[in-house]
Design a protein around this motif. Structure first.
Motif, mmCIF file in Angstrom:
data_model
loop_
_atom_site.group_PDB
_atom_site.id
_atom_site.type_symbol
_atom_site.label_atom_id
_atom_site.label_comp_id
_atom_site.label_asym_id
_atom_site.label_seq_id
_atom_site.Cartn_x
_atom_site.Cartn_y
_atom_site.Cartn_z
ATOM 1 N N ARG A 22 0.763 -1.161 0.116
ATOM 2 C CA ARG A 22 -0.156 0.180 0.034
ATOM 3 C C ARG A 22 0.847 1.520 -0.229
ATOM 4 N NH1 ARG A 22 -4.204 0.826 4.701
ATOM 5 N NH2 ARG A 22 -2.284 1.380 5.766
ATOM 6 N N SER A 24 2.360 5.031 0.490
ATOM 7 C CA SER A 24 1.904 6.188 1.612
ATOM 8 C C SER A 24 2.529 7.285 0.756
ATOM 9 C CB SER A 24 2.972 5.742 2.587
ATOM 10 O OG SER A 24 4.262 5.651 2.347
ATOM 11 N N ALA A 30 -1.392 7.598 -2.354
ATOM 12 C CA ALA A 30 -1.428 7.180 -1.057
ATOM 13 C C ALA A 30 -2.673 6.359 -0.718
ATOM 14 C CB ALA A 30 -1.344 8.476 -0.029
ATOM 15 N N GLY A 31 -2.442 5.351 0.031
ATOM 16 C CA GLY A 31 -3.782 4.373 0.312
ATOM 17 C C GLY A 31 -4.153 3.347 -0.683
ATOM 18 N N ARG A 32 -3.565 3.459 -2.006
ATOM 19 C CA ARG A 32 -3.769 2.465 -2.979
ATOM 20 C C ARG A 32 -2.725 1.454 -3.041
ATOM 21 N NH1 ARG A 32 -6.230 4.738 -8.300
ATOM 22 N NH2 ARG A 32 -7.223 2.742 -8.521
ATOM 23 N N TRP A 33 -2.974 0.390 -3.651
ATOM 24 C CA TRP A 33 -2.163 -0.986 -3.464
ATOM 25 C C TRP A 33 -1.274 -1.028 -4.828
ATOM 26 C CZ3 TRP A 33 -1.496 -3.992 1.041
ATOM 27 C CH2 TRP A 33 -2.334 -3.432 1.901
ATOM 28 N N HIS A 100 5.661 2.941 1.266
ATOM 29 C CA HIS A 100 4.597 2.192 1.671
ATOM 30 C C HIS A 100 4.263 2.044 3.102
ATOM 31 C CE1 HIS A 100 6.066 0.336 -2.237
ATOM 32 N NE2 HIS A 100 4.946 0.529 -2.522
ATOM 33 N N ASP A 101 3.183 1.626 3.539
ATOM 34 C CA ASP A 101 2.774 1.951 5.046
ATOM 35 C C ASP A 101 2.285 0.474 5.351
ATOM 36 O OD1 ASP A 101 0.149 1.986 4.008
ATOM 37 O OD2 ASP A 101 -0.077 3.921 4.759
ATOM 38 N N GLU A 102 2.108 -0.547 4.371
ATOM 39 C CA GLU A 102 1.383 -1.810 4.669
ATOM 40 C C GLU A 102 1.765 -2.779 3.466
ATOM 41 O OE1 GLU A 102 -2.911 -3.842 5.780
ATOM 42 O OE2 GLU A 102 -2.786 -1.714 5.756
ATOM 43 N N ASP A 115 -7.778 -1.980 -3.005
ATOM 44 C CA ASP A 115 -7.838 -0.899 -4.033
ATOM 45 C C ASP A 115 -6.505 -0.752 -4.913
ATOM 46 O OD1 ASP A 115 -8.973 1.159 -5.460
ATOM 47 O OD2 ASP A 115 -8.720 2.641 -4.052
#
Length: 135
Positions: A22, A24, A30-33, A100-102, A115
């Motif tokens: 994901r 960042s 940000a927030g998309r994969w 990335h954050d995840e 997403d």
């Protein structure tokens, strides 16, 4: 003729699961994969670029296995290519280090639960055969 910049991404597969990262950064992504990876540097092969980028982004040692058929346009002048890859034995568990954050290991049933960035959707579809039967 404008320069064509190749961005290589890894379809990193383990135990029938695909690694998704994901974003960042930058803010508009940000927030998309996505499938993790990055730009191929001048004089670098796509395979070497993938191994380098996955080490930089995830802290993991990997091996590029086989190119996933196809290539997908990104922003003007950029094209995405994907390689099936695997973690090398003894490599650290991938962890988000840059941009990335995840991270998530997705089963074939979970692939579409995240997403994905628009440009990664056709790449992920093309990478599904590397997950094995039932993908």
């Amino acid at each position: 003729m404008t320069e064509r910049i190749v961005v290589v991404a890894g379809a990193l597969v383990r135990d029938g699961r695909l690694l998704a990262a994901r974003r960042s950064a930058p803010p508009d992504l940000a927030g998309r994969w996505e499938l993790p990876g990055g730009k191929v540097e001048p004089g670098e092969t796509p395979e070497r670029a993938l191994v380098r980028e996955l080490r930089e982004e995830l802290g993991a040692d990997t091996q590029a296995l086989e190119r996933v058929p196809g290539e997908w346009p990104l922003k003007p002048g950029y094209v995405l290519v994907v390689w099936a890859a695997r973690l090398l034995s003894g490599s650290a568990e991938p962890a988000p280090l840059e941009d990335h954050d995840e991270l998530r290991w997705l089963t074939p049933e979970e692939i579409w639960d995240v997403d994905w960035l628009d440009q990664d959707v056709p790449a992920v579809k093309s990478a599904l055969p590397w997950l094995g039967p039932g993908a």
